[in-house]
Motif scaffolding. Structure first.
Motif, PDB file in Angstrom:
ATOM      1  N   LEU A  61     -88.933  -4.941  33.888  1.00 47.03           N
ATOM      2  CA  LEU A  61     -87.868  -5.730  34.498  1.00 47.03           C
ATOM      3  C   LEU A  61     -86.715  -4.834  34.903  1.00 47.03           C
ATOM      4  CD1 LEU A  61     -87.714  -8.774  32.046  1.00 47.03           C
ATOM      5  CD2 LEU A  61     -88.991  -8.565  34.177  1.00 47.03           C
ATOM      6  N   VAL A  62     -86.245  -5.008  36.144  1.00 41.17           N
ATOM      7  CA  VAL A  62     -85.110  -4.246  36.647  1.00 41.17           C
ATOM      8  C   VAL A  62     -84.080  -5.232  37.191  1.00 41.17           C
ATOM      9  CG1 VAL A  62     -84.307  -2.516  38.298  1.00 41.17           C
ATOM     10  CG2 VAL A  62     -86.564  -2.270  37.232  1.00 41.17           C
TER      11      VAL A  62
ATOM     12  N   GLY B 101     -77.683  -1.672  44.931  1.00 40.42           N
ATOM     13  CA  GLY B 101     -78.160  -1.405  43.577  1.00 40.42           C
ATOM     14  C   GLY B 101     -79.671  -1.445  43.489  1.00 40.42           C
ATOM     15  N   ALA B 102     -80.302  -2.375  44.221  1.00 40.73           N
ATOM     16  CA  ALA B 102     -81.762  -2.469  44.211  1.00 40.73           C
ATOM     17  C   ALA B 102     -82.389  -1.223  44.823  1.00 40.73           C
ATOM     18  CB  ALA B 102     -82.206  -3.712  44.970  1.00 40.73           C
ATOM     19  N   VAL B 103     -81.835  -0.758  45.938  1.00 39.49           N
ATOM     20  CA  VAL B 103     -82.346   0.459  46.579  1.00 39.49           C
ATOM     21  C   VAL B 103     -82.187   1.662  45.644  1.00 39.49           C
ATOM     22  CG1 VAL B 103     -82.001   2.086  48.483  1.00 39.49           C
ATOM     23  CG2 VAL B 103     -81.983  -0.382  48.925  1.00 39.49           C
ATOM     24  N   GLN B 104     -81.023   1.770  45.007  1.00 36.15           N
ATOM     25  CA  GLN B 104     -80.794   2.883  44.083  1.00 36.15           C
ATOM     26  C   GLN B 104     -81.773   2.851  42.917  1.00 36.15           C
ATOM     27  OE1 GLN B 104     -76.629   2.254  43.187  1.00 36.15           O
ATOM     28  NE2 GLN B 104     -75.953   3.691  44.771  1.00 36.15           N
ATOM     29  N   ALA B 105     -82.053   1.648  42.408  1.00 44.21           N
ATOM     30  CA  ALA B 105     -82.990   1.529  41.291  1.00 44.21           C
ATOM     31  C   ALA B 105     -84.399   1.954  41.710  1.00 44.21           C
ATOM     32  CB  ALA B 105     -82.998   0.096  40.773  1.00 44.21           C
ATOM     33  N   LEU B 106     -84.824   1.547  42.902  1.00 42.00           N
ATOM     34  CA  LEU B 106     -86.165   1.915  43.366  1.00 42.00           C
ATOM     35  C   LEU B 106     -86.251   3.417  43.642  1.00 42.00           C
ATOM     36  CD1 LEU B 106     -87.151  -1.069  45.695  1.00 42.00           C
ATOM     37  CD2 LEU B 106     -87.812  -0.639  43.322  1.00 42.00           C
TER      38      LEU B 106
ATOM     39  N   GLY C 178     -88.648   9.059  38.841  1.00 41.35           N
ATOM     40  CA  GLY C 178     -88.747   9.160  37.388  1.00 41.35           C
ATOM     41  C   GLY C 178     -87.421   9.204  36.687  1.00 41.35           C
ATOM     42  N   GLY C 179     -86.350   8.773  37.346  1.00 45.85           N
ATOM     43  CA  GLY C 179     -85.020   8.802  36.756  1.00 45.85           C
ATOM     44  C   GLY C 179     -84.733   7.548  35.940  1.00 45.85           C
ATOM     45  N   PRO C 180     -83.554   7.508  35.308  1.00 42.93           N
ATOM     46  CA  PRO C 180     -83.185   6.343  34.504  1.00 42.93           C
ATOM     47  C   PRO C 180     -82.914   5.115  35.361  1.00 42.93           C
ATOM     48  CG  PRO C 180     -81.333   7.868  34.684  1.00 42.93           C
ATOM     49  CD  PRO C 180     -82.509   8.555  35.302  1.00 42.93           C
TER      50      PRO C 180
END
Length: 274
Positions: A249-250, A257-262, A268-270
């Motif tokens: 879950l993200v 924020g969604a683009v940064q998370a993907l 392989g980042g946090p």
């Protein structure tokens, strides 16, 4: 467009595919009251289950779901899946047995009709309402994506094709699909990182992601169809724990924020979690 399907539970019923219910309500009617009307009048409830998922980077209904023009379009790998639920229609004739079964099954949710469908509307009017919500969501998704990419909307046009799902909660995934097709992760790779990513959430023209409800059922559909990551509006994190095994879950609150998370996932980042 709204899809009506034959019931697969006891009484003849029709199911409506929706990309969002407003709020799921479990166990709102006392059992004693239900037993008093068992076998008689239909109850004012709808029973929902996990519905279809659709890869917005792929094809649907004979054409590309997302078709940009006026700019170079990338070939993509991986999938971005919007997720729907199926809910029985107002005239489905839900009986006490359907409601009790829904309470005890993890892949069902029982909710008042007014939480799912606009009151006082015919089936045809509800279908028109759902289509209008989807069209508005598509416009906002396109505007949000082009603003994020700093693309001129007078030059870059985007056609979105998804005819059999109503409501606004595919907005986030539409925006991400547009970003991936036009820019990828910004450094030559795919926004998906080659994964199957699913998610839900409305989106405003400014890129704000909103809650939609139904996330627990949508997660089940996402995992069923191979997703390993599920993007969920941050406001709904409390509703979705624990996630199905194998589904990460993200939480997201904006398109940025969604683009940064993907991007972080691909490298392989946090990444934040619920």
């Amino acid at each position: 467009m709204t899809t009506l399907r034959p019931s697969r539970t006891g009484t003849p019923a029709r199911r409506r595919t929706l990309s969002r219910p407003h709020a799921l309500v479990f166990g709102a009617v006392p059992v004693v009251a239900l037993l008093a009307v068992a076998g008689f009048a239909p109850l004012p409830y709808s029973v929902a289950r996990p519905g279809q998922t659709t890869d917005v980077l792929g094809t649907h209904g004979g054409g590309e779901v997302i078709s940009p023009s006026g700019a170079a379009v990338r070939k993509t790998s991986g999938q971005l899946r919007m997720v729907a639920i199926q809910a029985t229609a107002p005239d489905a004739g839900i009986r006490v047995g359907d409601v009790i079964e829904g309470w005890f099954r993890k892949d069902r949710a029982v909710m008042p009709l007014e939480a799912v469908f606009p009151s006082g509307m015919s089936d045809a009017e509800i279908a028109q309402h759902n289509v209008a919500e989807m069209k508005s969501s598509q416009r906002d998704a396109t505007t949000a994506a082009l603003r994020f990419l700093h693309r001129d909307p007078d030059r870059v046009k985007v056609r979105l094709r998804l005819d059999d799902v109503g409501g606004p909660s595919a907005g986030l995934m539409f925006s991400l699909g547009i970003v991936d097709k036009l820019a990828g992760d910004g450094s030559g790779g795919d926004l998906t990182g080659g994964r199957t990513i699913a998610g839900t959430g409305t989106i405003d023209a400014d890129g704000t992601v909103g809650a939609v409800g139904g996330a627990p059922l949508k997660m089940q559909a996402a995992r069923r169809d191979g997703a390993s990551v599920f993007l969920v509006p941050k406001a709904e994190c409390a509703q979705v724990r624990p996630a199905p095994e194998g589904l990460r879950l993200v939480p997201v609150s904006t398109l940025k924020g969604a683009v940064q998370a993907l991007r972080a996932l691909a490298k392989g980042g946090p990444v934040p979690g619920c």
